[in-house]
Design a protein around this motif. Structure first.
Motif, PDB file in Angstrom:
ATOM      1  N   GLU A 125       0.823  -1.207   0.000  1.00 14.21           N
ATOM      2  CA  GLU A 125       0.000   0.000   0.000  1.00 14.21           C
ATOM      3  C   GLU A 125       0.860   1.262   0.000  1.00 14.21           C
ATOM      4  O   GLU A 125       0.577   2.224  -0.729  1.00 14.21           O
ATOM      5  CB  GLU A 125      -0.929  -0.001   1.223  1.00 14.21           C
ATOM      6  CG  GLU A 125      -2.017  -1.061   1.157  1.00 14.21           C
ATOM      7  CD  GLU A 125      -2.786  -1.175   2.466  1.00 14.21           C
ATOM      8  OE1 GLU A 125      -3.963  -1.570   2.429  1.00 14.21           O
ATOM      9  OE2 GLU A 125      -2.201  -0.862   3.531  1.00 14.21           O
ATOM     10  N   ALA A 126       1.908   1.243   0.802  1.00 15.97           N
ATOM     11  CA  ALA A 126       2.803   2.402   0.837  1.00 15.97           C
ATOM     12  C   ALA A 126       3.490   2.597  -0.504  1.00 15.97           C
ATOM     13  O   ALA A 126       3.616   3.726  -0.993  1.00 15.97           O
ATOM     14  CB  ALA A 126       3.845   2.218   1.947  1.00 15.97           C
ATOM     15  N   LEU A 127       3.922   1.496  -1.129  1.00 17.36           N
ATOM     16  CA  LEU A 127       4.587   1.591  -2.429  1.00 17.36           C
ATOM     17  C   LEU A 127       3.639   2.138  -3.489  1.00 17.36           C
ATOM     18  O   LEU A 127       4.031   2.947  -4.336  1.00 17.36           O
ATOM     19  CB  LEU A 127       5.116   0.215  -2.843  1.00 17.36           C
ATOM     20  CG  LEU A 127       5.914   0.162  -4.152  1.00 17.36           C
ATOM     21  CD1 LEU A 127       7.121   1.084  -4.082  1.00 17.36           C
ATOM     22  CD2 LEU A 127       6.345  -1.271  -4.449  1.00 17.36           C
ATOM     23  N   ALA A 128       2.375   1.718  -3.434  1.00 17.00           N
ATOM     24  CA  ALA A 128       1.391   2.220  -4.398  1.00 17.00           C
ATOM     25  C   ALA A 128       1.177   3.722  -4.225  1.00 17.00           C
ATOM     26  O   ALA A 128       1.099   4.471  -5.206  1.00 17.00           O
ATOM     27  CB  ALA A 128       0.070   1.461  -4.228  1.00 17.00           C
ATOM     28  N   CYS A 129       1.102   4.175  -2.975  1.00 13.32           N
ATOM     29  CA  CYS A 129       0.933   5.611  -2.712  1.00 13.32           C
ATOM     30  C   CYS A 129       2.133   6.407  -3.210  1.00 13.32           C
ATOM     31  O   CYS A 129       1.985   7.479  -3.802  1.00 13.32           O
ATOM     32  CB  CYS A 129       0.725   5.850  -1.221  1.00 13.32           C
ATOM     33  SG  CYS A 129      -0.821   5.209  -0.551  1.00 13.32           S
ATOM     34  N   LEU A 130       3.327   5.877  -2.986  1.00 16.28           N
ATOM     35  CA  LEU A 130       4.536   6.580  -3.410  1.00 16.28           C
ATOM     36  C   LEU A 130       4.652   6.615  -4.937  1.00 16.28           C
ATOM     37  O   LEU A 130       5.126   7.597  -5.509  1.00 16.28           O
ATOM     38  CB  LEU A 130       5.768   5.911  -2.802  1.00 16.28           C
ATOM     39  CG  LEU A 130       5.898   6.043  -1.273  1.00 16.28           C
ATOM     40  CD1 LEU A 130       7.010   5.150  -0.755  1.00 16.28           C
ATOM     41  CD2 LEU A 130       6.158   7.491  -0.878  1.00 16.28           C
ATOM     42  N   ASN A 131       4.240   5.537  -5.593  1.00 13.79           N
ATOM     43  CA  ASN A 131       4.256   5.530  -7.056  1.00 13.79           C
ATOM     44  C   ASN A 131       3.293   6.570  -7.618  1.00 13.79           C
ATOM     45  O   ASN A 131       3.582   7.202  -8.644  1.00 13.79           O
ATOM     46  CB  ASN A 131       3.892   4.140  -7.582  1.00 13.79           C
ATOM     47  CG  ASN A 131       5.072   3.180  -7.549  1.00 13.79           C
ATOM     48  OD1 ASN A 131       6.208   3.578  -7.785  1.00 13.79           O
ATOM     49  ND2 ASN A 131       4.813   1.928  -7.240  1.00 13.79           N
ATOM     50  N   GLU A 132       2.159   6.754  -6.964  1.00 14.10           N
ATOM     51  CA  GLU A 132       1.228   7.798  -7.397  1.00 14.10           C
ATOM     52  C   GLU A 132       1.866   9.180  -7.282  1.00 14.10           C
ATOM     53  O   GLU A 132       1.694  10.034  -8.159  1.00 14.10           O
ATOM     54  CB  GLU A 132      -0.049   7.746  -6.555  1.00 14.10           C
ATOM     55  CG  GLU A 132      -0.945   6.547  -6.838  1.00 14.10           C
ATOM     56  CD  GLU A 132      -2.209   6.576  -6.003  1.00 14.10           C
ATOM     57  OE1 GLU A 132      -2.439   7.591  -5.304  1.00 14.10           O
ATOM     58  OE2 GLU A 132      -2.955   5.587  -6.040  1.00 14.10           O
ATOM     59  N   ILE A 133       2.605   9.394  -6.196  1.00 14.59           N
ATOM     60  CA  ILE A 133       3.292  10.676  -6.010  1.00 14.59           C
ATOM     61  C   ILE A 133       4.350  10.873  -7.095  1.00 14.59           C
ATOM     62  O   ILE A 133       4.488  11.954  -7.672  1.00 14.59           O
ATOM     63  CB  ILE A 133       3.933  10.736  -4.614  1.00 14.59           C
ATOM     64  CG1 ILE A 133       2.851  10.687  -3.532  1.00 14.59           C
ATOM     65  CG2 ILE A 133       4.781  11.995  -4.457  1.00 14.59           C
ATOM     66  CD1 ILE A 133       3.404  10.532  -2.122  1.00 14.59           C
ATOM     67  N   ALA A 134       5.102   9.819  -7.391  1.00 14.23           N
ATOM     68  CA  ALA A 134       6.171   9.917  -8.384  1.00 14.23           C
ATOM     69  C   ALA A 134       5.623  10.240  -9.773  1.00 14.23           C
ATOM     70  O   ALA A 134       6.254  10.955 -10.554  1.00 14.23           O
ATOM     71  CB  ALA A 134       6.967   8.616  -8.424  1.00 14.23           C
ATOM     72  N   GLN A 135       4.445   9.703 -10.085  1.00 12.69           N
ATOM     73  CA  GLN A 135       3.868   9.888 -11.414  1.00 12.69           C
ATOM     74  C   GLN A 135       2.955  11.107 -11.503  1.00 12.69           C
ATOM     75  O   GLN A 135       2.509  11.452 -12.605  1.00 12.69           O
ATOM     76  CB  GLN A 135       3.075   8.637 -11.805  1.00 12.69           C
ATOM     77  CG  GLN A 135       3.938   7.385 -11.907  1.00 12.69           C
ATOM     78  CD  GLN A 135       3.126   6.105 -12.029  1.00 12.69           C
ATOM     79  OE1 GLN A 135       1.905   6.151 -12.160  1.00 12.69           O
ATOM     80  NE2 GLN A 135       3.808   4.974 -11.979  1.00 12.69           N
ATOM     81  N   ALA A 136       2.687  11.744 -10.384  1.00  8.64           N
ATOM     82  CA  ALA A 136       1.773  12.888 -10.386  1.00  8.64           C
ATOM     83  C   ALA A 136       2.376  14.058 -11.143  1.00  8.64           C
ATOM     84  O   ALA A 136       3.579  14.323 -11.068  1.00  8.64           O
ATOM     85  CB  ALA A 136       1.458  13.310  -8.948  1.00  8.64           C
ATOM     86  N   LYS A 137       1.546  14.747 -11.886  1.00  5.95           N
ATOM     87  CA  LYS A 137       1.985  15.927 -12.614  1.00  5.95           C
ATOM     88  C   LYS A 137       2.091  17.110 -11.656  1.00  5.95           C
ATOM     89  O   LYS A 137       1.388  17.167 -10.648  1.00  5.95           O
ATOM     90  CB  LYS A 137       1.005  16.252 -13.735  1.00  5.95           C
ATOM     91  CG  LYS A 137       0.953  15.196 -14.828  1.00  5.95           C
ATOM     92  CD  LYS A 137       0.001  15.606 -15.937  1.00  5.95           C
ATOM     93  CE  LYS A 137      -0.034  14.564 -17.048  1.00  5.95           C
ATOM     94  NZ  LYS A 137      -0.974  14.946 -18.138  1.00  5.95           N
ATOM     95  N   PRO A 138       2.958  18.054 -11.943  1.00 10.67           N
ATOM     96  CA  PRO A 138       3.087  19.241 -11.072  1.00 10.67           C
ATOM     97  C   PRO A 138       1.763  19.975 -10.951  1.00 10.67           C
ATOM     98  O   PRO A 138       0.960  20.004 -11.898  1.00 10.67           O
ATOM     99  CB  PRO A 138       4.133  20.095 -11.793  1.00 10.67           C
ATOM    100  CG  PRO A 138       4.903  19.142 -12.645  1.00 10.67           C
ATOM    101  CD  PRO A 138       3.921  18.091 -13.055  1.00 10.67           C
ATOM    102  N   LEU A 139       1.531  20.537  -9.777  1.00  8.39           N
ATOM    103  CA  LEU A 139       0.294  21.269  -9.535  1.00  8.39           C
ATOM    104  C   LEU A 139       0.187  22.477 -10.453  1.00  8.39           C
ATOM    105  O   LEU A 139      -0.897  22.839 -10.907  1.00  8.39           O
ATOM    106  CB  LEU A 139       0.236  21.714  -8.065  1.00  8.39           C
ATOM    107  CG  LEU A 139      -1.040  22.418  -7.599  1.00  8.39           C
ATOM    108  CD1 LEU A 139      -2.238  21.475  -7.723  1.00  8.39           C
ATOM    109  CD2 LEU A 139      -0.901  22.899  -6.157  1.00  8.39           C
ATOM    110  N   VAL A 140       1.320  23.096 -10.750  1.00  8.60           N
ATOM    111  CA  VAL A 140       1.365  24.264 -11.633  1.00  8.60           C
ATOM    112  C   VAL A 140       2.054  23.853 -12.924  1.00  8.60           C
ATOM    113  O   VAL A 140       3.123  23.252 -12.903  1.00  8.60           O
ATOM    114  CB  VAL A 140       2.135  25.428 -10.972  1.00  8.60           C
ATOM    115  CG1 VAL A 140       2.162  26.639 -11.890  1.00  8.60           C
ATOM    116  CG2 VAL A 140       1.493  25.789  -9.638  1.00  8.60           C
TER     117      VAL A 140
END
Length: 263
Positions: free
Chosen positions: A105-120
């Motif tokens: 679960e932690a790895l999945a959350c971190l992968n989402e962060i890594a792939q997230a586009k910049p807010l701006v």
């Protein structure tokens, strides 16, 4: 604080490495990397966790349930600074402790962060940097003309820097070329129009290039006694400052050649 129940510890290294890499790549301090990795390891139920971070890599070691020690090294390559991702990783670390997230679960959350586009978006970031340069020009004593062209020139410098990064040019080259353009353009503008103040426009354009975060991290690491990271950040900041000064000096010489020695 309670730890997670025993689990298969063969999967622990992946989330620990990813958490450390994300924090370091996005502008986080080395102590934050080490603390986050250690706290996550303890929350996963590992009693012996060691983490050592430097600006170019993260070293992680922990003792498995069978008594063997697993160690890994993760190379860190600097990218665009995104402190929102640093905060998001810290939030996942706190969730691992408080909600007892599993390794997967932690790895999945971190992968989402890594792939997230910049807010701006990148164009909006470039525009914000350009506008801030206009503000710097005014703060240094310039007028509306200086602020306007400091904004325009900085936006052009940002475009050039973005193109160089797109073609994977070493980060030192954009800094040198950026400082060169940030100094040369105001000089040429003044020569051909006799309007504005070169010093104010150039200073405003150069401000976004200064290594403020690297110098701040260098001082913080040195004050905590982490001399390896402190020296590394400090040398990086000094080298960046030297490149900025070199670019400005080259621009001055080129401007003198173009204008016949008259600015």
């Amino acid at each position: 604080m309670a730890s997670n129940p025993p689990m298969d510890d063969s999967c622990l290294m992946a989330p620990l490495q990813l958490a450390g890499r994300l924090i370091m790549e996005n502008g986080g301090e080395t102590y934050r990397v080490e603390e986050t990795v250690t706290r996550m390891g303890h929350a996963f139920g590992v009693t012996e966790v060691e983490s050592f971070a430097i600006p170019s890599g993260v070293f992680i070691s922990y003792r498995k349930q069978d008594g063997t020690v697993e160690t890994a090294v993760k190379r860190v390559r600097k990218g665009p600074i995104d402190l929102k991702k640093v905060d998001a990783v810290n939030a996942v670390s706190r969730r691992v402790e408080s909600e007892h997230l599993s390794c997967e679960e932690a790895l999945a959350c971190l992968n989402e962060i890594a792939q997230a586009k910049p807010l701006v978006s990148k164009p909006l970031q470039m525009l914000a940097v350009a506008v801030s340069s206009g503000g710097w020009a005014v703060m240094f004593g310039g007028g509306w003309f200086d602020a306007l062209f400091a904004t325009v020139f900085t936006f052009l410098v940002q475009i050039v820097t973005m193109l160089l990064e797109k073609f994977r040019v070493q980060s030192l080259v954009p800094t040198l070329l950026g400082s060169f353009l940030a100094t040369l353009l105001p000089m040429l503008l003044y020569h051909f129009t006799q309007m504005g103040q070169v010093e104010m426009m150039a200073a405003g354009c150069l401000m976004p290039l200064l290594p403020g975060l690297a110098m701040t991290n260098a001082v913080q690491d040195a004050m905590r006694g982490d001399m390896v990271s402190g020296l590394s950040h400090g040398v990086s900041a000094i080298l960046t400052a030297v490149l900025i000064a070199s670019g400005a000096l080259i621009a001055t010489a080129v401007s003198a050649l173009i204008t016949g020695g008259v600015l």
